[in-house]
Motif scaffolding. Sequence first.
Motif, PDB file in Angstrom:
ATOM      1  N   GLY A 121       0.819  -1.196   0.000  1.00 10.58           N
ATOM      2  CA  GLY A 121       0.000   0.000   0.000  1.00 10.58           C
ATOM      3  C   GLY A 121       0.849   1.240   0.000  1.00 10.58           C
ATOM      4  N   GLY A 122       0.201   2.334  -0.370  1.00 14.67           N
ATOM      5  CA  GLY A 122       0.917   3.591  -0.406  1.00 14.67           C
ATOM      6  C   GLY A 122       0.000   4.760  -0.148  1.00 14.67           C
ATOM      7  N   TYR A 123       0.615   5.922  -0.008  1.00 10.63           N
ATOM      8  CA  TYR A 123      -0.141   7.154   0.194  1.00 10.63           C
ATOM      9  C   TYR A 123       0.453   8.222  -0.701  1.00 10.63           C
ATOM     10  CZ  TYR A 123      -2.425  11.094   2.425  1.00 10.63           C
ATOM     11  OH  TYR A 123      -3.178  12.212   2.662  1.00 10.63           O
ATOM     12  N   ALA A 124      -0.394   8.868  -1.483  1.00  6.14           N
ATOM     13  CA  ALA A 124       0.034   9.945  -2.377  1.00  6.14           C
ATOM     14  C   ALA A 124      -0.442  11.265  -1.792  1.00  6.14           C
ATOM     15  CB  ALA A 124      -0.560   9.745  -3.762  1.00  6.14           C
ATOM     16  N   THR A 125       0.382  12.285  -1.906  1.00  2.00           N
ATOM     17  CA  THR A 125      -0.002  13.595  -1.394  1.00  2.00           C
ATOM     18  C   THR A 125       0.480  14.703  -2.326  1.00  2.00           C
ATOM     19  OG1 THR A 125       0.074  15.038   0.543  1.00  2.00           O
ATOM     20  CG2 THR A 125       2.038  13.781   0.076  1.00  2.00           C
ATOM     21  N   ASN A 126      -0.068  15.871  -2.162  1.00  2.00           N
ATOM     22  CA  ASN A 126       0.181  17.115  -2.902  1.00  2.00           C
ATOM     23  C   ASN A 126      -0.598  17.173  -4.210  1.00  2.00           C
ATOM     24  OD1 ASN A 126       1.740  18.006  -0.845  1.00  2.00           O
ATOM     25  ND2 ASN A 126       3.441  18.618  -2.106  1.00  2.00           N
ATOM     26  N   SER A 127      -0.237  16.408  -5.250  1.00  2.00           N
ATOM     27  CA  SER A 127      -0.990  16.508  -6.500  1.00  2.00           C
ATOM     28  C   SER A 127      -2.429  16.022  -6.292  1.00  2.00           C
ATOM     29  CB  SER A 127      -0.307  15.738  -7.617  1.00  2.00           C
ATOM     30  OG  SER A 127      -0.196  14.379  -7.301  1.00  2.00           O
ATOM     31  N   PHE A 128      -2.594  15.052  -5.474  1.00  2.00           N
ATOM     32  CA  PHE A 128      -3.884  14.588  -4.966  1.00  2.00           C
ATOM     33  C   PHE A 128      -3.561  13.790  -3.716  1.00  2.00           C
ATOM     34  CE2 PHE A 128      -2.442  11.604  -8.207  1.00  2.00           C
ATOM     35  CZ  PHE A 128      -2.501  10.390  -7.550  1.00  2.00           C
ATOM     36  N   GLU A 129      -4.502  13.676  -2.817  1.00  2.00           N
ATOM     37  CA  GLU A 129      -4.249  12.933  -1.580  1.00  2.00           C
ATOM     38  C   GLU A 129      -5.163  11.729  -1.533  1.00  2.00           C
ATOM     39  OE1 GLU A 129      -3.960  15.104   2.018  1.00  2.00           O
ATOM     40  OE2 GLU A 129      -2.992  16.796   1.051  1.00  2.00           O
ATOM     41  N   GLU A 130      -4.536  10.549  -1.514  1.00  4.52           N
ATOM     42  CA  GLU A 130      -5.324   9.332  -1.427  1.00  4.52           C
ATOM     43  C   GLU A 130      -4.433   8.138  -1.105  1.00  4.52           C
ATOM     44  OE1 GLU A 130      -7.293   8.570  -5.106  1.00  4.52           O
ATOM     45  OE2 GLU A 130      -5.510   7.877  -6.103  1.00  4.52           O
ATOM     46  N   TRP A 131      -5.055   7.143  -0.524  1.00  2.00           N
ATOM     47  CA  TRP A 131      -4.406   5.859  -0.289  1.00  2.00           C
ATOM     48  C   TRP A 131      -4.499   5.053  -1.565  1.00  2.00           C
ATOM     49  CZ3 TRP A 131      -1.699   4.959   3.987  1.00  2.00           C
ATOM     50  CH2 TRP A 131      -1.938   5.772   5.103  1.00  2.00           C
ATOM     51  N   ASN A 132      -3.549   4.143  -1.752  1.00  2.00           N
ATOM     52  CA  ASN A 132      -3.597   3.271  -2.912  1.00  2.00           C
ATOM     53  C   ASN A 132      -3.016   1.910  -2.554  1.00  2.00           C
ATOM     54  OD1 ASN A 132      -0.611   3.334  -3.617  1.00  2.00           O
ATOM     55  ND2 ASN A 132      -1.078   5.505  -3.837  1.00  2.00           N
ATOM     56  N   TRP A 133      -3.361   0.936  -3.373  1.00  2.00           N
ATOM     57  CA  TRP A 133      -2.828  -0.424  -3.266  1.00  2.00           C
ATOM     58  C   TRP A 133      -2.079  -0.716  -4.540  1.00  2.00           C
ATOM     59  CZ3 TRP A 133      -3.112  -2.385   1.396  1.00  2.00           C
ATOM     60  CH2 TRP A 133      -4.112  -1.930   2.238  1.00  2.00           C
ATOM     61  N   PHE A 134      -1.052  -1.555  -4.457  1.00  2.00           N
ATOM     62  CA  PHE A 134      -0.289  -1.832  -5.669  1.00  2.00           C
ATOM     63  C   PHE A 134       0.238  -3.252  -5.682  1.00  2.00           C
ATOM     64  CE2 PHE A 134       2.826  -0.240  -2.673  1.00  2.00           C
ATOM     65  CZ  PHE A 134       3.907  -1.078  -2.850  1.00  2.00           C
ATOM     66  N   VAL A 135       0.537  -3.708  -6.895  1.00  2.00           N
ATOM     67  CA  VAL A 135       1.189  -4.993  -7.121  1.00  2.00           C
ATOM     68  C   VAL A 135       2.124  -4.806  -8.311  1.00  2.00           C
ATOM     69  CG1 VAL A 135      -0.640  -5.907  -8.619  1.00  2.00           C
ATOM     70  CG2 VAL A 135       0.827  -7.481  -7.379  1.00  2.00           C
ATOM     71  N   GLY A 150      24.053  -3.522  -6.204  1.00  2.00           N
ATOM     72  CA  GLY A 150      22.981  -4.038  -7.038  1.00  2.00           C
ATOM     73  C   GLY A 150      22.340  -2.983  -7.908  1.00  2.00           C
ATOM     74  N   VAL A 151      21.782  -3.425  -9.019  1.00  2.00           N
ATOM     75  CA  VAL A 151      20.957  -2.590  -9.888  1.00  2.00           C
ATOM     76  C   VAL A 151      19.606  -3.281 -10.016  1.00  2.00           C
ATOM     77  CG1 VAL A 151      22.868  -1.560 -11.164  1.00  2.00           C
ATOM     78  CG2 VAL A 151      21.851  -3.656 -12.001  1.00  2.00           C
ATOM     79  N   PHE A 152      18.551  -2.471 -10.136  1.00  2.00           N
ATOM     80  CA  PHE A 152      17.228  -3.065 -10.230  1.00  2.00           C
ATOM     81  C   PHE A 152      16.345  -2.256 -11.164  1.00  2.00           C
ATOM     82  CE2 PHE A 152      16.634   0.134  -7.005  1.00  2.00           C
ATOM     83  CZ  PHE A 152      15.327   0.575  -7.160  1.00  2.00           C
ATOM     84  N   ALA A 153      15.333  -2.925 -11.678  1.00  2.00           N
ATOM     85  CA  ALA A 153      14.288  -2.299 -12.483  1.00  2.00           C
ATOM     86  C   ALA A 153      12.982  -2.969 -12.096  1.00  2.00           C
ATOM     87  CB  ALA A 153      14.565  -2.479 -13.972  1.00  2.00           C
ATOM     88  N   ASP A 154      11.959  -2.158 -11.842  1.00  2.00           N
ATOM     89  CA  ASP A 154      10.666  -2.740 -11.512  1.00  2.00           C
ATOM     90  C   ASP A 154       9.536  -1.815 -11.927  1.00  2.00           C
ATOM     91  OD1 ASP A 154      10.383  -0.812  -9.424  1.00  2.00           O
ATOM     92  OD2 ASP A 154      11.102  -2.208  -7.911  1.00  2.00           O
ATOM     93  N   GLY A 155       8.351  -2.356 -11.849  1.00  2.00           N
ATOM     94  CA  GLY A 155       7.146  -1.605 -12.160  1.00  2.00           C
ATOM     95  C   GLY A 155       6.015  -2.099 -11.299  1.00  2.00           C
ATOM     96  N   ALA A 156       5.098  -1.195 -10.954  1.00  2.00           N
ATOM     97  CA  ALA A 156       3.961  -1.574 -10.117  1.00  2.00           C
ATOM     98  C   ALA A 156       2.735  -0.769 -10.537  1.00  2.00           C
ATOM     99  CB  ALA A 156       4.269  -1.327  -8.647  1.00  2.00           C
ATOM    100  N   TYR A 157       1.601  -1.442 -10.591  1.00  2.00           N
ATOM    101  CA  TYR A 157       0.338  -0.772 -10.892  1.00  2.00           C
ATOM    102  C   TYR A 157      -0.347  -0.421  -9.580  1.00  2.00           C
ATOM    103  CZ  TYR A 157      -3.971   0.519 -13.138  1.00  2.00           C
ATOM    104  OH  TYR A 157      -5.051   1.238 -13.577  1.00  2.00           O
ATOM    105  N   HIS A 158      -0.733   0.847  -9.432  1.00  2.00           N
ATOM    106  CA  HIS A 158      -1.357   1.368  -8.211  1.00  2.00           C
ATOM    107  C   HIS A 158      -2.834   1.654  -8.462  1.00  2.00           C
ATOM    108  CE1 HIS A 158       2.410   2.517  -5.897  1.00  2.00           C
ATOM    109  NE2 HIS A 158       2.871   2.100  -7.061  1.00  2.00           N
ATOM    110  N   TRP A 159      -3.685   1.118  -7.590  1.00  2.00           N
ATOM    111  CA  TRP A 159      -5.114   1.405  -7.633  1.00  2.00           C
ATOM    112  C   TRP A 159      -5.415   2.434  -6.565  1.00  2.00           C
ATOM    113  CZ3 TRP A 159      -3.262  -3.566  -8.181  1.00  2.00           C
ATOM    114  CH2 TRP A 159      -3.611  -4.221  -9.357  1.00  2.00           C
ATOM    115  N   GLY A 160      -5.887   3.624  -6.969  1.00  2.00           N
ATOM    116  CA  GLY A 160      -6.195   4.689  -6.024  1.00  2.00           C
ATOM    117  C   GLY A 160      -7.643   4.654  -5.589  1.00  2.00           C
ATOM    118  N   GLU A 161      -7.946   5.409  -4.537  1.00  3.34           N
ATOM    119  CA  GLU A 161      -9.310   5.462  -3.997  1.00  3.34           C
ATOM    120  C   GLU A 161     -10.294   6.108  -4.974  1.00  3.34           C
ATOM    121  OE1 GLU A 161      -8.926   5.983   0.744  1.00  3.34           O
ATOM    122  OE2 GLU A 161      -8.332   7.703  -0.463  1.00  3.34           O
ATOM    123  N   ASP A 162      -9.918   7.224  -5.567  1.00  2.00           N
ATOM    124  CA  ASP A 162     -10.842   7.989  -6.409  1.00  2.00           C
ATOM    125  C   ASP A 162     -10.396   7.980  -7.863  1.00  2.00           C
ATOM    126  OD1 ASP A 162     -12.386   8.734  -4.165  1.00  2.00           O
ATOM    127  OD2 ASP A 162     -10.940  10.313  -3.698  1.00  2.00           O
TER     128      ASP A 162
END
Length: 177
Positions: A121-135, A150-162
Motif C-alpha cells: 500500500g501507499g499514500y500519495a499527497t500534494n498533487s492529490f491525496e489518497e491511499w492506494n494499493w499496488f502490485v 545491485g541494480v534493479f528495475a521494476d514496475g507496479a500498478y497502483h489502484w487509487g481510492e478515487d
Amino acid sequence: MKIITTLFAALVLAATAHAGEVTYSKNPKAPVIPPPPAGCDCFGPGLSLGIFGAGILPDSDEDDALGGGVLAEYFFNEYIGVQGSYGIFATDSEHHEFDAALVLRYPITSICVAPYVMGGGGYATNSFEEWNWFVGGGLEARFSEASCFGVFADGAYHWGEDDGDFTLVRLGVKFKL
C-alpha cells in the motif's frame, strides 16, 4: 511495458557477462577441469538501501512525470522481505508517494540475479491525496565483486481510492549493508 522488458533484458545480459577462470596444467595429457563458479551470496538476510529514478504514468488525462526517490528494504531470509520507499515526481503540484511492500524474490545464485514480485500500500499527497494499493514485479542483479552492489528495475500498478490509478516504473541501485 516495452521499457520494462528492455531493462530486464539488459540486466540479465549484464549479469551473465562474467568469464570463468582459466587454469593451466604442467601435464598436457591430464584434462584440466576448471572449478565450478562459486555462485553469489549477495541475497542473504539483511538491510539494503537504494536510490532510484522513476516515471509515473497516470491512467487519467494527467501528463506522465519523472522523479526519483529512496528506499530501504530488509530481507528476513533470501526469499521474503519488506520494503519502504519515498518518491517525489514533477507533476503540476509535486506528487509525493510513500509506499510499503512485501517482497518475494527468487535468487538465481549462479548468475547473481533475482526476479521478484511485490505488493502493498501507499499514500500519495500534494498533487492529490489518497491511499492506494499496488502490485508489481522486477529484476535485481548484484555484483559480488563490488561488495554486492545491485541494480534493479521494476514496475507496479497502483489502484487509487478515487480513480487515481497509475503505473510507477523505477530504475535504481542498491547498497547492501
